[in-house]
Design an enzyme around this catalytic site. Structure first.
Site, mmCIF file in Angstrom:
data_model
loop_
_atom_site.group_PDB
_atom_site.id
_atom_site.type_symbol
_atom_site.label_atom_id
_atom_site.label_comp_id
_atom_site.label_asym_id
_atom_site.label_seq_id
_atom_site.Cartn_x
_atom_site.Cartn_y
_atom_site.Cartn_z
ATOM 1 N N TYR A 231 2.463 4.284 -18.532
ATOM 2 C CA TYR A 231 3.585 3.471 -19.020
ATOM 3 C C TYR A 231 3.428 2.042 -18.509
ATOM 4 O O TYR A 231 2.881 1.812 -17.439
ATOM 5 C CB TYR A 231 4.946 4.039 -18.611
ATOM 6 C CG TYR A 231 5.156 4.304 -17.138
ATOM 7 C CD1 TYR A 231 4.653 5.457 -16.543
ATOM 8 C CD2 TYR A 231 5.894 3.429 -16.342
ATOM 9 C CE1 TYR A 231 4.878 5.734 -15.201
ATOM 10 C CE2 TYR A 231 6.126 3.698 -14.994
ATOM 11 C CZ TYR A 231 5.603 4.851 -14.436
ATOM 12 O OH TYR A 231 5.820 5.121 -13.107
ATOM 13 N N PRO A 232 3.897 1.087 -19.317
ATOM 14 C CA PRO A 232 3.877 -0.296 -18.875
ATOM 15 C C PRO A 232 5.185 -0.656 -18.182
ATOM 16 O O PRO A 232 6.209 -0.004 -18.415
ATOM 17 C CB PRO A 232 3.722 -1.067 -20.188
ATOM 18 C CG PRO A 232 4.393 -0.207 -21.203
ATOM 19 C CD PRO A 232 4.321 1.210 -20.734
ATOM 20 N N MET A 233 5.151 -1.653 -17.316
ATOM 21 C CA MET A 233 6.396 -2.059 -16.630
ATOM 22 C C MET A 233 6.401 -3.542 -16.264
ATOM 23 O O MET A 233 5.363 -4.189 -16.218
ATOM 24 C CB MET A 233 6.618 -1.207 -15.375
ATOM 25 C CG MET A 233 5.624 -1.419 -14.269
ATOM 26 S SD MET A 233 6.148 -0.578 -12.740
ATOM 27 C CE MET A 233 7.477 -1.626 -12.162
ATOM 28 N N LYS B 71 8.600 -6.462 -13.539
ATOM 29 C CA LYS B 71 9.562 -6.677 -12.457
ATOM 30 C C LYS B 71 10.592 -7.666 -13.020
ATOM 31 O O LYS B 71 10.218 -8.684 -13.630
ATOM 32 C CB LYS B 71 8.858 -7.283 -11.232
ATOM 33 C CG LYS B 71 7.832 -6.343 -10.561
ATOM 34 C CD LYS B 71 8.471 -5.417 -9.563
ATOM 35 C CE LYS B 71 7.496 -4.440 -8.944
ATOM 36 N NZ LYS B 71 6.666 -5.005 -7.882
ATOM 37 N N SER C 75 12.013 -0.295 -7.517
ATOM 38 C CA SER C 75 12.134 0.252 -8.874
ATOM 39 C C SER C 75 13.590 0.236 -9.337
ATOM 40 O O SER C 75 13.896 -0.140 -10.470
ATOM 41 C CB SER C 75 11.610 1.688 -8.937
ATOM 42 O OG SER C 75 10.228 1.701 -8.690
ATOM 43 N N GLN D 241 -2.797 7.112 -8.561
ATOM 44 C CA GLN D 241 -2.305 6.022 -9.401
ATOM 45 C C GLN D 241 -3.372 4.953 -9.582
ATOM 46 O O GLN D 241 -4.148 4.689 -8.671
ATOM 47 C CB GLN D 241 -1.049 5.400 -8.784
ATOM 48 C CG GLN D 241 -1.266 4.242 -7.825
ATOM 49 C CD GLN D 241 -1.746 4.665 -6.448
ATOM 50 O OE1 GLN D 241 -2.159 5.800 -6.230
ATOM 51 N NE2 GLN D 241 -1.720 3.740 -5.500
ATOM 52 N N HIS E 219 7.852 1.294 -1.096
ATOM 53 C CA HIS E 219 7.224 1.849 -2.313
ATOM 54 C C HIS E 219 5.945 2.612 -1.941
ATOM 55 O O HIS E 219 5.721 3.748 -2.369
ATOM 56 C CB HIS E 219 6.905 0.693 -3.274
ATOM 57 C CG HIS E 219 6.008 1.069 -4.413
ATOM 58 N ND1 HIS E 219 6.477 1.622 -5.573
ATOM 59 C CD2 HIS E 219 4.652 0.987 -4.558
ATOM 60 C CE1 HIS E 219 5.465 1.852 -6.396
ATOM 61 N NE2 HIS E 219 4.340 1.486 -5.804
ATOM 62 N N ARG F 90 -11.695 1.052 -5.110
ATOM 63 C CA ARG F 90 -10.407 1.145 -5.837
ATOM 64 C C ARG F 90 -10.350 0.151 -6.996
ATOM 65 O O ARG F 90 -9.635 0.361 -7.965
ATOM 66 C CB ARG F 90 -9.239 0.895 -4.874
ATOM 67 C CG ARG F 90 -8.978 2.107 -3.976
ATOM 68 C CD ARG F 90 -7.807 1.857 -3.066
ATOM 69 N NE ARG F 90 -6.569 1.657 -3.789
ATOM 70 C CZ ARG F 90 -5.481 1.076 -3.280
ATOM 71 N NH1 ARG F 90 -5.482 0.660 -2.031
ATOM 72 N NH2 ARG F 90 -4.395 0.925 -4.004
HETATM 73 C C1 VOV Z 1 0.956 7.700 -6.533
HETATM 74 C C2 VOV Z 1 1.347 6.984 -5.592
HETATM 75 C C3 VOV Z 1 1.469 5.503 -5.407
HETATM 76 C C4 VOV Z 1 1.043 4.838 -4.294
HETATM 77 C C5 VOV Z 1 0.356 5.428 -3.071
HETATM 78 C C6 VOV Z 1 1.349 3.453 -4.500
HETATM 79 C C7 VOV Z 1 1.114 2.468 -3.541
HETATM 80 C C8 VOV Z 1 1.199 1.110 -3.859
HETATM 81 C C9 VOV Z 1 0.881 0.048 -2.927
HETATM 82 C C10 VOV Z 1 0.433 0.262 -1.487
HETATM 83 C C11 VOV Z 1 1.030 -1.143 -3.594
HETATM 84 C C12 VOV Z 1 0.829 -2.557 -3.027
HETATM 85 C C13 VOV Z 1 -0.584 -2.913 -2.852
HETATM 86 C C14 VOV Z 1 -1.401 -2.741 -4.094
HETATM 87 O O1 VOV Z 1 -2.104 -1.710 -4.147
HETATM 88 O O2 VOV Z 1 -1.297 -3.557 -5.010
HETATM 89 C C15 VOV Z 1 1.425 -0.819 -4.936
HETATM 90 C C16 VOV Z 1 1.609 -1.760 -5.941
HETATM 91 C C17 VOV Z 1 2.202 -1.440 -7.148
HETATM 92 N N1 VOV Z 1 2.674 -0.218 -7.571
HETATM 93 FE FE1 VOV Z 1 2.426 1.530 -6.599
HETATM 94 N N2 VOV Z 1 1.956 3.279 -5.728
HETATM 95 C C18 VOV Z 1 2.062 4.519 -6.325
HETATM 96 C C19 VOV Z 1 2.666 4.830 -7.544
HETATM 97 C C20 VOV Z 1 3.269 3.870 -8.338
HETATM 98 C C21 VOV Z 1 4.122 4.132 -9.463
HETATM 99 C C22 VOV Z 1 4.529 5.513 -9.934
HETATM 100 C C23 VOV Z 1 4.511 2.942 -9.992
HETATM 101 C C24 VOV Z 1 5.492 2.728 -11.130
HETATM 102 C C25 VOV Z 1 6.872 2.395 -10.537
HETATM 103 C C26 VOV Z 1 7.962 3.304 -10.970
HETATM 104 O O3 VOV Z 1 9.073 3.183 -10.384
HETATM 105 O O4 VOV Z 1 7.801 4.111 -11.872
HETATM 106 C C27 VOV Z 1 3.866 1.917 -9.250
HETATM 107 C C28 VOV Z 1 3.943 0.573 -9.540
HETATM 108 C C29 VOV Z 1 3.271 -0.380 -8.788
HETATM 109 C C30 VOV Z 1 3.158 -1.757 -9.174
HETATM 110 C C31 VOV Z 1 3.679 -2.342 -10.476
HETATM 111 C C32 VOV Z 1 2.489 -2.428 -8.179
HETATM 112 C C33 VOV Z 1 2.149 -3.922 -8.153
HETATM 113 C C34 VOV Z 1 3.372 -4.630 -7.655
HETATM 114 C C35 VOV Z 1 3.254 -6.099 -7.406
HETATM 115 O O5 VOV Z 1 4.332 -6.752 -7.409
HETATM 116 O O6 VOV Z 1 2.149 -6.601 -7.203
HETATM 117 N N3 VOV Z 1 3.149 2.501 -8.225
HETATM 118 N N4 VOV Z 1 1.570 0.554 -5.068
#
Ligand code: VOV
Length: 248
Positions: A144-146, A148, A222, A184, A171, A130
């Protein structure tokens, strides 16, 4: 001080958005255009070699709308490798017919919010894969960028690890319900670019982007803490479809 999540980093990422200078492209003669396309083909072959040697990955997508015409997303081992690929593109004849639209620099990132205690993540081949992923060739991309939020009442960085972990669990559960539909790749960009993360999504049905992002808007992490930049959506380009796009 509050406990920072620990992160694992993999390949560096450059999202390089370009627009076509259609006036220049149309003004070029057939031979000039053929040279530009040949060089682009050679360049594309080099990207494939890098991917085969497991030293990175590249995908190219159109961008729909006026923000850009296409995006090259490169993953490479170092920032220098990214700069080299960016420079090499700029030196091609084809680049003469493009203008720079936007770029984003980041690094593939996984955090430990949901990691297993006591496990060395780097011994887990799934995690290593990964961190250094071969980019999926799905039909559509969404980038897209984001950030917190860091506001007085809603400050992600002032929450305890347990509070953040519980929100990230929720999430992750929403994300998992899109397994097989949306892939993603989260890239961290604190210290590298203007936002804290880049979100790159791949799907064969673009509507799944809308459904996933909308569903996440209701999820606390989010809804309360997410801040988002511009969205870019596009469809997969290969050498054939790029030529088709450029045909006059
Ligand atoms: C397509 C599906 C999907 C899946 C399965 C998924 C799962 C996960 C897991 C399990 C984890 C935590 C462990 C890691 O892997 O880091 C994350 C982490 C993260 N995510 Fe996520 N996310 C997805 C999708 C997904 C989307 C669509 C978004 C945008 C949010 C939105 O509102 O538009 C997002 C954002 C993030 C971010 C910015 C982080 C890092 C946050 C931090 O503070 O470090 N993410 N995400």
């Amino acid at each position: 001080m509050n406990e920072a999540a620990s992160t694992l980093e993999g390949w560096y990422a450059l999202h390089d958005f370009r627009s076509m200078n259609w006036t220049a492209w149309k003004a070029a003669d057939d031979e000039e255009r053929a040279v530009a396309l040949d060089e682009l083909q050679e360049f594309w072959n080099e990207w494939k070699n890098v991917e085969q040697a497991s030293q990175g990955s590249t995908v190219v997508y159109t961008v729909i709308g006026q923000k850009a015409d296409f995006v090259m997303m490169h993953l490479r081992e170092t920032l220098e490798d990214l700069k080299a690929v960016e420079n090499a593109f700029n030196k091609t004849t084809f680049a003469k017919y493009t203008t720079k639209a936007y770029s984003y620099v980041s690094v593939v990132e996984l955090s430990n919010y949901l990691g297993k205690e006591g496990e060395d993540p780097m011994q887990n081949p799934e995690i290593v894969a990964r961190l250094k992923p071969v980019l999926p060739q799905r039909q559509y991309i969404c980038f897209y960028p984001m950030n917190k939020k860091r506001e007085l009442n809603d400050n992600w960085y002032m929450l305890s690890m347990d509070e953040r972990r519980s929100m990230m669990r929720s999430h992750g559960m929403i994300g998992r319900s899109y397994a097989g539909k949306v892939k993603q790749i989260i890239t961290g960009s604190v210290g590298f670019d203007d936002w804290e993360w880049g979100v790159t999504l791949f799907a064969d049905d673009a509507l799944q982007f809308k459904k996933l992002v909308y569903e996440m808007r209701f999820d606390e992490v989010s809804a309360r803490y997410g801040e988002f930049g511009s969205f870019y959506v596009g469809s997969l380009l290969n050498e054939g479809s790029l030529e088709e796009m450029l045909k006059l």
